[in-house]
Design an enzyme around this catalytic site. Structure first.
Site, short mmCIF file in Angstrom:
data_model
loop_
_atom_site.label_atom_id
_atom_site.label_comp_id
_atom_site.label_asym_id
_atom_site.label_seq_id
_atom_site.Cartn_x
_atom_site.Cartn_y
_atom_site.Cartn_z
N THR A 33 -53.32 -6.83 76.62
CA THR A 33 -52.28 -7.42 77.46
C THR A 33 -52.16 -8.92 77.17
O THR A 33 -53.18 -9.57 76.92
CB THR A 33 -52.64 -7.20 78.94
OG1 THR A 33 -52.66 -5.79 79.19
CG2 THR A 33 -51.63 -7.85 79.87
N SER A 35 -49.46 -12.43 75.76
CA SER A 35 -48.40 -12.78 74.81
C SER A 35 -48.78 -12.41 73.38
O SER A 35 -47.91 -11.98 72.59
CB SER A 35 -48.08 -14.28 74.91
OG SER A 35 -49.24 -15.06 74.69
N THR A 36 -50.06 -12.54 73.01
CA THR A 36 -50.46 -12.19 71.64
C THR A 36 -50.39 -10.67 71.45
O THR A 36 -49.90 -10.18 70.43
CB THR A 36 -51.88 -12.72 71.34
OG1 THR A 36 -52.02 -14.03 71.92
CG2 THR A 36 -52.12 -12.82 69.85
N ASP A 86 -56.62 -6.79 71.14
CA ASP A 86 -56.28 -7.58 72.34
C ASP A 86 -56.48 -9.06 72.06
O ASP A 86 -57.19 -9.45 71.13
CB ASP A 86 -57.18 -7.13 73.51
CG ASP A 86 -56.62 -7.52 74.87
OD1 ASP A 86 -55.59 -8.20 74.94
OD2 ASP A 86 -57.23 -7.12 75.88
N ASP A 89 -58.83 -15.43 76.16
CA ASP A 89 -58.62 -16.78 76.69
C ASP A 89 -59.59 -17.78 76.07
O ASP A 89 -59.25 -18.95 75.88
CB ASP A 89 -58.77 -16.77 78.22
CG ASP A 89 -57.73 -15.87 78.85
OD1 ASP A 89 -56.53 -16.13 78.63
OD2 ASP A 89 -58.09 -14.89 79.51
N LYS A 99 -61.81 -13.19 79.13
CA LYS A 99 -60.52 -12.53 79.20
C LYS A 99 -60.13 -12.36 80.67
O LYS A 99 -60.96 -12.47 81.55
CB LYS A 99 -60.58 -11.15 78.52
CG LYS A 99 -60.74 -11.26 77.02
CD LYS A 99 -60.64 -9.91 76.32
CE LYS A 99 -59.49 -9.05 76.75
NZ LYS A 99 -58.16 -9.70 76.68
N GLU A 108 -58.78 -3.75 80.31
CA GLU A 108 -59.11 -4.29 78.97
C GLU A 108 -60.56 -4.00 78.62
O GLU A 108 -60.89 -3.63 77.49
CB GLU A 108 -58.84 -5.79 78.93
CG GLU A 108 -57.36 -6.12 79.04
CD GLU A 108 -57.04 -7.61 79.13
OE1 GLU A 108 -55.91 -7.96 78.82
OE2 GLU A 108 -57.92 -8.40 79.51
C1 5RP Z 1 -55.03 -10.73 79.82
C2 5RP Z 1 -55.90 -11.31 78.78
C3 5RP Z 1 -55.24 -11.92 77.59
O1 5RP Z 1 -55.76 -11.32 76.45
C4 5RP Z 1 -55.51 -13.38 77.56
O2 5RP Z 1 -55.09 -13.94 78.80
C5 5RP Z 1 -54.79 -14.06 76.39
O3 5RP Z 1 -53.43 -14.09 76.62
P1 5RP Z 1 -52.39 -14.67 75.57
O4 5RP Z 1 -52.39 -13.74 74.39
O5 5RP Z 1 -51.08 -14.65 76.33
O6 5RP Z 1 -52.81 -16.06 75.22
O7 5RP Z 1 -57.10 -11.31 78.86
O8 5RP Z 1 -55.76 -10.26 80.92
#
Ligand code: 5RP
Length: 226
Positions: A33, A35-36, A86, A89, A99, A108
């Protein structure tokens, strides 16, 4: 225009595309989950006829997968997940992760636990020497949140309730500030043992197997340091 954001997006897109090389044809894969992960789903759409489907780590991801024409399966109907992809953070040199910035940490963690291979995709801003600058998300049963918060203070953290937010499982999130996580495996175990904690967003007992990190010079593949 936000230049930092757009260059981050270019790096996220690049690692998402690079992760396609890990997708086994004919299999069901796990998808994270954020943006990536969203960029990954967009690329995965091109392989929709070459995979058997996907298990989603959140309702948002399930919606995006369906929109991309990818069948979404219940994890209980799947015998194995050869791959889980996935974002994160924060990522340490051991590929321990924080995460849960998007609040999907519990599903996740289940996806990562089941998967034979966990490929983490991220831009280089997520790489740190020591985890903890990013507030550590902890999913809690709502009735236990004050008790859990007190226990987290005793562990040296400063928990903040994520206001107006409920997880896909109907729970609350405490974001824990001020931790310098020198022993992530031990801290993960300690927080998991607090009554009322559903999941802590530390992924150390089951780290990523490979990280694909995007930066100005392209994508580099990182494995846990020996
Ligand atoms: C969601 C997560 C995401 O993998 C994490 O927040 C990274 O997000 P992004 O790809 O938007 O930087 O752990 O629960």
């Amino acid at each position: 225009m936000n230049l930092f954001k757009s260059s981050n997006d270019a790096a996220k897109r690049a690692v998402a595309e690079a992760a396609l090389a890990y997708v086994p044809r004919g299999a069901v894969i796990g998808v994270g989950t954020g943006s990536t992960a969203n960029f990954f789903i967009d690329f995965l759409a091109d392989l929709r006829n070459q995979i058997a489907g996907a298990v989603a780590s959140s309702e948002a991801t399930a919606q995006r997968l369906k929109k991309a024409g990818i069948e979404v399966l219940d994890l209980n109907s799947v015998n194995e997940l050869p791959l889980y992809v996935d974002g994160a953070d924060e990522i340490s040199p051991d590929l321990h992760l924080i995460k849960g910035g998007g609040g999907a940490l519990t599903r996740e963690k289940i996806g990562a636990a089941v998967a034979r291979q966990f490929v983490c995709i991220a831009d280089e801003s997520k790489c740190v020497d020591i985890l903890g600058r990013f507030p550590l998300p902890v999913e809690v049963i709502p009735m236990a949140r004050s008790y859990v918060a007190r226990q987290l203070v005793a562990l040296g953290g400063a928990p903040d309730l994520r206001i107006g937010f409920a997880t896909d499982n109907g729970n609350s999130i405490l974001d824990v500030h001020g931790l310098e996580i020198l022993n992530p495996i031990e801290l993960e175990r300690e927080i998991n043992q607090i009554a009322g904690v559903v999941t802590v967003g530390l992924f150390a007992r089951r780290p990523a197997d490979v990280a694909l990190i995007g930066g100005r010079n392209g994508v580099r593949r990182v494995e846990p340091r020996a």
